[in-house]
Scaffold this motif. Structure first.
Motif, PDB file in Angstrom:
ATOM      1  N   ALA A  81       0.852  -1.189   0.000  1.00 49.47           N
ATOM      2  CA  ALA A  81       0.000   0.000   0.000  1.00 49.47           C
ATOM      3  C   ALA A  81       0.891   1.245   0.000  1.00 49.47           C
ATOM      4  O   ALA A  81       2.096   1.167   0.255  1.00 49.47           O
ATOM      5  N   LYS A  82       0.283   2.387  -0.280  1.00 49.22           N
ATOM      6  CA  LYS A  82       1.020   3.643  -0.244  1.00 49.22           C
ATOM      7  C   LYS A  82       0.677   4.363   1.047  1.00 49.22           C
ATOM      8  O   LYS A  82      -0.465   4.794   1.252  1.00 49.22           O
ATOM      9  N   VAL A  83       1.644   4.483   1.943  1.00 49.00           N
ATOM     10  CA  VAL A  83       1.438   5.127   3.241  1.00 49.00           C
ATOM     11  C   VAL A  83       2.261   6.409   3.267  1.00 49.00           C
ATOM     12  O   VAL A  83       3.483   6.378   3.131  1.00 49.00           O
ATOM     13  N   GLU A  84       1.583   7.533   3.435  1.00 53.34           N
ATOM     14  CA  GLU A  84       2.242   8.834   3.364  1.00 53.34           C
ATOM     15  C   GLU A  84       2.091   9.586   4.677  1.00 53.34           C
ATOM     16  O   GLU A  84       1.018   9.596   5.287  1.00 53.34           O
ATOM     17  N   PHE A  85       3.178  10.223   5.078  1.00 56.06           N
ATOM     18  CA  PHE A  85       3.179  11.096   6.259  1.00 56.06           C
ATOM     19  C   PHE A  85       3.180  12.547   5.789  1.00 56.06           C
ATOM     20  O   PHE A  85       3.969  12.934   4.917  1.00 56.06           O
ATOM     21  N   LYS A  86       2.289  13.373   6.358  1.00 51.51           N
ATOM     22  CA  LYS A  86       2.199  14.782   5.991  1.00 51.51           C
ATOM     23  C   LYS A  86       2.153  15.645   7.245  1.00 51.51           C
ATOM     24  O   LYS A  86       1.343  15.407   8.140  1.00 51.51           O
ATOM     25  N   GLU A  87       3.038  16.619   7.304  1.00 47.54           N
ATOM     26  CA  GLU A  87       3.022  17.571   8.416  1.00 47.54           C
ATOM     27  C   GLU A  87       1.993  18.652   8.129  1.00 47.54           C
ATOM     28  O   GLU A  87       2.026  19.299   7.091  1.00 47.54           O
ATOM     29  N   ILE A  88       1.075  18.865   9.075  1.00 45.83           N
ATOM     30  CA  ILE A  88       0.002  19.850   8.913  1.00 45.83           C
ATOM     31  C   ILE A  88       0.347  21.162   9.594  1.00 45.83           C
ATOM     32  O   ILE A  88       0.113  22.250   9.045  1.00 45.83           O
ATOM     33  N   ALA A  89       0.885  21.089  10.794  1.00 46.70           N
ATOM     34  CA  ALA A  89       1.204  22.308  11.550  1.00 46.70           C
ATOM     35  C   ALA A  89       2.297  21.997  12.549  1.00 46.70           C
ATOM     36  O   ALA A  89       2.467  20.850  12.976  1.00 46.70           O
ATOM     37  N   ARG A  90       3.029  23.046  12.928  1.00 44.95           N
ATOM     38  CA  ARG A  90       4.112  22.874  13.899  1.00 44.95           C
ATOM     39  C   ARG A  90       4.197  24.117  14.774  1.00 44.95           C
ATOM     40  O   ARG A  90       3.958  25.235  14.323  1.00 44.95           O
ATOM     41  N   ARG A  91       4.501  23.919  16.047  1.00 44.20           N
ATOM     42  CA  ARG A  91       4.696  25.019  16.978  1.00 44.20           C
ATOM     43  C   ARG A  91       6.021  24.831  17.705  1.00 44.20           C
ATOM     44  O   ARG A  91       6.423  23.702  18.001  1.00 44.20           O
ATOM     45  N   LYS A  92       6.654  25.940  18.019  1.00 40.23           N
ATOM     46  CA  LYS A  92       7.864  25.908  18.828  1.00 40.23           C
ATOM     47  C   LYS A  92       7.507  26.135  20.294  1.00 40.23           C
ATOM     48  O   LYS A  92       6.596  26.914  20.599  1.00 40.23           O
TER      49      LYS A  92
END
Length: 389
Positions: free
Chosen positions: A289-300
């Protein structure tokens, strides 16, 4: 604490008396705000309503910018400083949801009333609230109904204003509908991510262990939860939402997992994101299968210290109102303000139940304490009680 700052605390009882019957005005505005759907990236109709309110109240420079933020200014007597008051306009609920608000004697019930129609309603009535208690400030108050805050919006509206506003902000207050007593003055490190699992059309379902997207995504969740997390710095991974499947008897070919990594350490957030990305690649190689990781938001991580004068006076105001302060880090609008080095705090306006659900509610009686808290805090900022010097 100086004598003039102590006087602000003594005025709280008067504020409570003056605001006792003002809740109805705030509630009626909240109902009108809430019944206009405003999912993230589709806030324009709600923004139009709020800018009309700003104009009716004769705020200066009432306008909507290209990101659908709403701005208005309550001019100060001197006008040499700017204090920012911000409440996000977007909601978790889209246009398909019935946004009708039910008013009961003790509470208002409806999707989004606490997050964040009540906060927006306070923006839309703030000049009237200040007039009711006789509060005039030397500094300008810049009111911002921010767009594109939640989820994939990633605070885009507020960040746009902070990048383009011509003058610096002395301090900022973020308004949230519920959790009266919360004080957030620090931002925890955070990453919101999505894992998407797709089985290609040409997939060979006769191969051993062809179990579909739900089972494989559940295996991914278990693998993520097996990652060892330290006690210090405090770190957690929250599995927030999963979507998969269409019927009882069909193996699903797609699944989506939304999760959030939280840590006091920015480096650890990045490290965990990398490990989850590797797990996605590993599952792709094992299952086909195709498994993808995507970053949506990030905070410091960041913020002001517990002993900062803004946080100290905020705690004293709550104590004088007989409310126990609850210190909690935030990953909302506060994070963008911290990134710009602006002293800022997030406060709640009342209490409520069922946050994020269709039966979301806010209690009516505590609202006047939330408003009194805000009035005292604004006066304290204006009088310099929150300055580190």
């Amino acid at each position: 604490m100086s004598t003039r700052c102590e006087m602000i605390l003594e005025e709280l009882d008067e504020y409570l008396i003056e605001l006792e019957d003002f809740r109805e005005t705030v509630l009626s505005t909240m109902v009108m705000v809430n019944e206009i759907p405003a999912p993230t990236f589709k806030e324009r109709n709600r923004a139009d309503f709020l800018v009309d309110r700003f104009s009716e109240l004769e705020m200066l420079n009432s306008s909507i910018d290209e990101k659908d933020n709403v701005l208005g200014i309550i001019p100060g007597r001197v006008g040499d400083r700017d204090i920012l008051i911000v409440a996000h306009l977007d909601s978790l609920f889209d246009e398909t949801v019935d946004h009708t608000v039910t008013l009961e004697p003790s509470m208002a019930i409806g999707p989004g009333v606490s997050d964040n129609s009540l906060g927006a309603a306070v923006l839309g009535t703030l000049p009237l609230i200040m007039e009711r208690v006789g509060l005039e400030l030397d500094a300008n108050l810049v009111l911002l109904g921010s767009s594109r805050s939640l989820g994939q919006g990633d605070l885009e509206g507020l960040r746009f204003v902070l990048e383009n506003y011509k003058r610096p902000f002395t301090a900022a207050v973020c308004l949230e509908g519920i959790r009266l007593g919360r004080l957030s003055f620090s931002s925890i490190g955070m990453l919101r991510g999505e894992l998407t699992y797709r089985i290609p059309e040409e997939y060979d379902w006769t191969k051993f262990n062809s179990v579909g997207a739900i089972v494989d995504m559940n295996d991914m969740i278990n693998r993520i939860l097996e990652i060892p997390l330290p006690r210090k710095p405090k770190t957690t991974i929250v599995m927030g939402q999963m979507e998969a499947g269409t019927s009882y008897n069909t193996l699903p070919t797609k699944a989506k997992l939304r999760f959030e990594i939280r840590s006091e350490s920015e480096e650890l957030v990045s490290e965990l994101a990398t490990r989850i990305s590797f797990l996605a690649e590993e599952m792709t190689s094992k299952t086909g299968a195709k498994v993808e990781f995507k970053e949506i938001a990030r905070r410091k991580p960041g913020g002001t210290n517990f002993s900062h004068p803004l946080n100290t006076i905020s705690r004293e105001i709550l104590k004088r109102l007989d409310i126990k302060p609850r210190i909690t880090p935030s990953s909302s609008e506060l994070a963008a303000l911290i990134d710009k080095g602006i002293p800022a705090i997030t406060i709640g306006l009342t209490t409520g139940e069922n946050a994020g659900e269709l039966e979301e509610s806010v209690l009516i009686k505590p609202i006047n304490k939330g408003l009194a808290q805000l009035m005292a805090l604004l006066k304290a900022i204006d009088m310099g009680c929150t300055n580190e010097s």
